[in-house]
Design an enzyme around this catalytic site. Sequence first.
Site, mmCIF file in Angstrom:
data_model
loop_
_atom_site.group_PDB
_atom_site.id
_atom_site.type_symbol
_atom_site.label_atom_id
_atom_site.label_comp_id
_atom_site.label_asym_id
_atom_site.label_seq_id
_atom_site.Cartn_x
_atom_site.Cartn_y
_atom_site.Cartn_z
ATOM 1 N N ASP A 15 -0.154 12.962 -12.981
ATOM 2 C CA ASP A 15 -1.141 12.146 -12.265
ATOM 3 C C ASP A 15 -0.720 12.117 -10.800
ATOM 4 O OD1 ASP A 15 -3.316 10.323 -11.875
ATOM 5 O OD2 ASP A 15 -1.875 8.683 -11.801
ATOM 6 N N SER A 16 -1.641 11.661 -9.963
ATOM 7 C CA SER A 16 -1.298 11.547 -8.551
ATOM 8 C C SER A 16 -0.303 10.419 -8.300
ATOM 9 C CB SER A 16 -2.571 11.296 -7.739
ATOM 10 O OG SER A 16 -3.216 10.145 -8.238
ATOM 11 N N CYS A 78 -5.166 12.592 -14.162
ATOM 12 C CA CYS A 78 -5.852 12.206 -12.923
ATOM 13 C C CYS A 78 -7.335 12.612 -12.950
ATOM 14 C CB CYS A 78 -5.146 12.871 -11.749
ATOM 15 S SG CYS A 78 -5.856 12.465 -10.160
ATOM 16 N N GLU A 157 -1.767 -0.575 -6.709
ATOM 17 C CA GLU A 157 -0.436 -0.218 -6.187
ATOM 18 C C GLU A 157 0.269 -1.471 -5.644
ATOM 19 O OE1 GLU A 157 0.996 3.071 -5.755
ATOM 20 O OE2 GLU A 157 -0.599 3.950 -6.975
ATOM 21 N N CYS A 191 -10.890 6.436 -13.441
ATOM 22 C CA CYS A 191 -9.717 6.561 -12.562
ATOM 23 C C CYS A 191 -8.536 5.984 -13.311
ATOM 24 C CB CYS A 191 -9.958 5.779 -11.270
ATOM 25 S SG CYS A 191 -8.513 5.697 -10.198
ATOM 26 N N HIS A 193 -6.050 4.360 -12.408
ATOM 27 C CA HIS A 193 -5.566 3.046 -11.996
ATOM 28 C C HIS A 193 -6.426 1.891 -12.505
ATOM 29 C CE1 HIS A 193 -3.111 5.354 -9.276
ATOM 30 N NE2 HIS A 193 -2.607 4.283 -8.711
HETATM 31 N N1 DGL Z 1 -5.172 9.276 -10.148
HETATM 32 C C1 DGL Z 1 -6.389 9.115 -9.395
HETATM 33 C C2 DGL Z 1 -7.595 9.237 -10.334
HETATM 34 O O1 DGL Z 1 -7.501 9.068 -11.530
HETATM 35 C C3 DGL Z 1 -6.443 7.791 -8.679
HETATM 36 C C4 DGL Z 1 -5.486 7.677 -7.524
HETATM 37 C C5 DGL Z 1 -5.730 8.681 -6.422
HETATM 38 O O2 DGL Z 1 -6.702 8.556 -5.653
HETATM 39 O O3 DGL Z 1 -4.918 9.584 -6.343
HETATM 40 O O4 DGL Z 1 -8.666 9.521 -9.869
#
Ligand code: DGL
Length: 274
Positions: A15-16, A78, A157, A191, A193
Amino acid sequence: MVIILMDKRPIGVFDSGLGGLTMVKELIKLLPGEDIVYLGDTGRVPYGSRSKATITKYAHQDAAFLAKYDIKTMVVACNTVCSVAFASLKSGYDIPIYGVIDTPAGIAASKTKNGKIGVIGTAATIRSGKYEEALKNINPELKVHSVKCPLFVPLVEEGWTSPDDEAALSIANRYLGELRKAEIDTLILGCTHYPLLSSVISKVMGDKVALVDSGTETAKYVAEKLQKNNIINDKNNIGNIRYFVTDSIHRFSKTASAYLETDVHGKVEQVTIE
Ligand code: DGL
């Protein structure tokens, strides 16, 4: 005669940032014997506000990092990466790669009673129209309302996720107002998060709106696939989970330990991805 195959190689998840832990938590619950290698690109999060070219470049670097660990399958947690770079990632590897769009779309399509579905995600995810495409492929009659919610990621975050947090509620009210007006009855949290904000989102949308968590639903799908293909690890083992991040170990370890309800300090390593 029953043939039981076993594949002891780990599952790779990336993931990011830390949001992909929603997926890891579910995988640990469903497949406790699996070894997992998790990469959170915490040094470069967020991806959602970046261009397609940059997201694609980062996604390939993340996947190449995980591939070094002899993984048996890769799960792209992600939503942003799955929205803009999934096809090119899939064609680059000969192990199964799972993404997070189709499964939650299928769940949402089967859950809705009034045919009105909301999708929330990062700017890149919403711009891509991938959720809408997946939903319309299932049922062209569905009405899909998509809204980007870029400030939700920094809220998570920052840990401002309580349903009593005034800042979180005010931002959620502003983003989700049009979905309330559209009278959706099902909302895809597109997403990684957003599940951490689900009590805020539910408070704003009301408890009649069903929330579909893309990470958890995809984890269930992946677990089912591994079981069906007989390539799960020995159930009598407790899987080993390794976490890699591209920024501070300390911050990630603290949040991950709280979210996963287990101490991950000592299991997190910092790496450079390029
Ligand atoms: N992991 C990203 C997503 O699921 C969210 C956070 C980001 O913008 O990197 O879209």
